[in-house]
Every structure is written in C-alpha cells, then in structure tokens.
Design an enzyme around this catalytic site. Structure first.
Site, short mmCIF file in Angstrom:
data_model
loop_
_atom_site.label_atom_id
_atom_site.label_comp_id
_atom_site.label_asym_id
_atom_site.label_seq_id
_atom_site.Cartn_x
_atom_site.Cartn_y
_atom_site.Cartn_z
N ARG A 87 58.28 -1.33 20.04
CA ARG A 87 57.32 -0.43 19.39
C ARG A 87 56.69 0.50 20.43
O ARG A 87 56.43 1.66 20.16
CB ARG A 87 56.23 -1.27 18.69
CG ARG A 87 55.24 -0.43 17.92
CD ARG A 87 54.33 -1.29 17.06
NE ARG A 87 53.20 -1.82 17.80
CZ ARG A 87 52.27 -2.63 17.27
NH1 ARG A 87 52.37 -3.02 16.01
NH2 ARG A 87 51.27 -3.07 18.00
N LYS A 96 51.67 -7.11 10.55
CA LYS A 96 50.52 -6.96 9.64
C LYS A 96 50.40 -5.54 9.12
O LYS A 96 50.22 -5.32 7.93
CB LYS A 96 49.20 -7.34 10.36
CG LYS A 96 49.16 -8.76 10.90
CD LYS A 96 47.79 -9.10 11.47
CE LYS A 96 47.41 -8.35 12.73
NZ LYS A 96 48.17 -8.73 13.93
N ARG A 102 51.16 3.76 22.22
CA ARG A 102 50.04 2.85 22.49
C ARG A 102 50.16 2.27 23.88
O ARG A 102 51.14 1.58 24.20
CB ARG A 102 50.02 1.72 21.45
CG ARG A 102 49.48 2.16 20.12
CD ARG A 102 49.48 1.03 19.10
NE ARG A 102 48.76 -0.17 19.56
CZ ARG A 102 48.45 -1.17 18.75
NH1 ARG A 102 48.79 -1.14 17.48
NH2 ARG A 102 47.80 -2.22 19.22
N ARG A 119 38.62 -11.61 13.92
CA ARG A 119 39.36 -12.18 15.05
C ARG A 119 38.54 -13.24 15.77
O ARG A 119 39.05 -13.87 16.69
CB ARG A 119 39.71 -11.07 16.04
CG ARG A 119 41.10 -10.44 15.83
CD ARG A 119 41.21 -9.29 16.80
NE ARG A 119 42.53 -8.92 17.24
CZ ARG A 119 43.21 -7.89 16.77
NH1 ARG A 119 42.73 -7.17 15.77
NH2 ARG A 119 44.37 -7.56 17.29
P1 AMP Z 1 45.53 -4.23 16.65
O1 AMP Z 1 45.91 -2.86 16.23
O2 AMP Z 1 45.01 -5.07 15.50
O3 AMP Z 1 46.62 -4.93 17.41
O4 AMP Z 1 44.30 -4.08 17.65
C1 AMP Z 1 44.45 -3.42 18.89
C2 AMP Z 1 43.28 -3.78 19.80
O5 AMP Z 1 42.04 -3.34 19.18
C3 AMP Z 1 43.09 -5.27 20.04
O6 AMP Z 1 43.91 -5.74 21.10
C4 AMP Z 1 41.61 -5.30 20.39
O7 AMP Z 1 41.38 -4.84 21.71
C5 AMP Z 1 41.00 -4.27 19.45
N1 AMP Z 1 40.59 -4.89 18.16
C6 AMP Z 1 41.14 -4.66 16.94
N2 AMP Z 1 40.53 -5.40 15.99
C7 AMP Z 1 39.58 -6.12 16.64
C8 AMP Z 1 38.63 -7.10 16.23
N3 AMP Z 1 38.56 -7.52 14.95
N4 AMP Z 1 37.81 -7.63 17.18
C9 AMP Z 1 37.88 -7.22 18.46
N5 AMP Z 1 38.76 -6.34 18.93
C10 AMP Z 1 39.61 -5.78 18.03
#
Ligand code: AMP
Length: 190
Positions: free
Chosen positions: A128, A14, A134, A89
C-alpha cells in the site's frame, strides 16, 4: 441505530470494508485516521499536532482524539448509524464512545474484528505504501511499531466488548467480497 466498531490491526482491511458497508447499510463512516490525514493535509492545528505522533506510528493522545471523534459524530445528527473505523483504540476512548452514544439514547451494536496474520499485514502495508503516499506505510519499522502498538494498547478492547457479548472475530484473509459477506452475516444479526 446500528453502530459498528470495525476493528483490527493496521492493514487488516478496515477502510476497504467500511467503504462497502457504509453504502450497503446506509451508515456514516468515520475513520479517525482519515480525519487526521485530512487535517495534516490542510495544516490545521490538529493536523500539526497529530502528525508528530502518526509519523512515528504512535497513537495520538486520547484527549485530542476523543474531542475530534465527538465533533465528527455531532456533524451527522441525521445518521442512521455509524461505522467507527480506527476508533476506539484505548479503553478511555471506548468509555468515551459509550458515553457519547448513551447521550443519544443508543449504543455500540457490536465490534467486528478483522483477523489477519502479522506477516501478511506487513506485506500488505508495504505494498500500500508504494501508492498511498502515507509516510507511516513506507517504512517497515514504523509499520511493525504500529502493529506492536495495536497489540499493546488496542487489542485489550476485545475484552471490553466481549464482556457484553458484542465481540465478533472475522477471518480477514480472502477476497473483498468474501470478507464483506462474512461481516454482513454478523451485521444482519445485530
Ligand atoms: P489508521 O488510518 O487507522 O491506520 O490510523 C493512522 C494513525 O492515526 C495511527 O497510527 C495513529 O497514529 C492515528 N490514529 C488514528 N486513529 C486513532 C485513535 N483512535 N487513537 C489514537 N491515534 C489514532
């Protein structure tokens, strides 16, 4: 306005695609994960709270996430449209996004979902993790938990957008250019 929800499990690509598409379509890219990580880095109150969930691979609570997303949208009053990456989400987040966009006399144009096999996701995320710094990419059990959370809590959003004929599944395996072309043919039709 073109407002795209870029969807898919962690590691589906994404973020990579959003970077290309935001320039191609002149859209503002909002990644909720990136905003959380920025806040964690700067040790803000939001960052400290979010970290406790993110490090375990859990979702940050809706109330906190929705408030943050609304603020990010409000920072861009001149936007031509948005790419929402990693948001919504949950159903509550999807409803909150509809309400927010309605207040701006616009709506979600479509959800573009990148579809990638689980084992390929785990492989990609571990790779990654070697360079991303991360914590949630470094540990296979956290990665698998994030994928599990996606299926348990997030994948239901497909149905939310399918109801309005706004769901578009895309094969997320291939070169970056190939996948951009697949997404573009959907976006050009919206
Ligand atoms: P991502 O970078 O999108 O993979 O997000 C990393 C982490 O951030 C996820 O595993 C969640 O813990 C948190 N996170 C990101 N976006 C959301 C969201 N829309 N709702 C809840 N937690 C989120």
């Amino acid at each position: 306005m073109k407002n795209i929800v870029l969807f898919g499990p962690p590691g589906a690509g994404k973020g990579t695609q959003a970077e290309v598409l935001k320039t191609k379509y002149n859209l503002v890219h909002i990644s909720t994960g990136d905003v959380f990580r920025f806040n964690i880095k700067n040790a803000t109150e939001l960052g400290v709270l979010a970290k406790s969930y993110i490090d375990k691979g859990h979702l940050v609570p809706d109330e906190v996430t929705i408030k943050m997303l609304n603020a990010e949208v409000e920072k861009n009053p001149e936007a031509n449209g948005f790419i929402f990456d990693g948001f919504p989400r949950t159903s509550a987040q999807a409803e909150a996004l509809d309400t927010l966009l309605e207040s701006k006399s616009t709506n979600v144009s479509g959800m573009v979902a990148l579809e990638v096999d689980d084992e390929i996701l785990v492989e990609r995320l571990l790779e990654r993790g070697k360079t991303s710094g991360r914590a949630d990419d470094a540990d296979e059990s956290v990665i698998r938990n994030r994928i599990k959370v996606y299926y348990a809590e997030t994948a239901i959003l497909k149905d939310y957008y399918k109801q309005d004929d706004k769901f578009f599944g895309i094969d997320g395996v291939g070169s970056i250019d190939e996948i951009t072309d697949r997404i573009s043919s959907v976006m050009n039709s919206l």
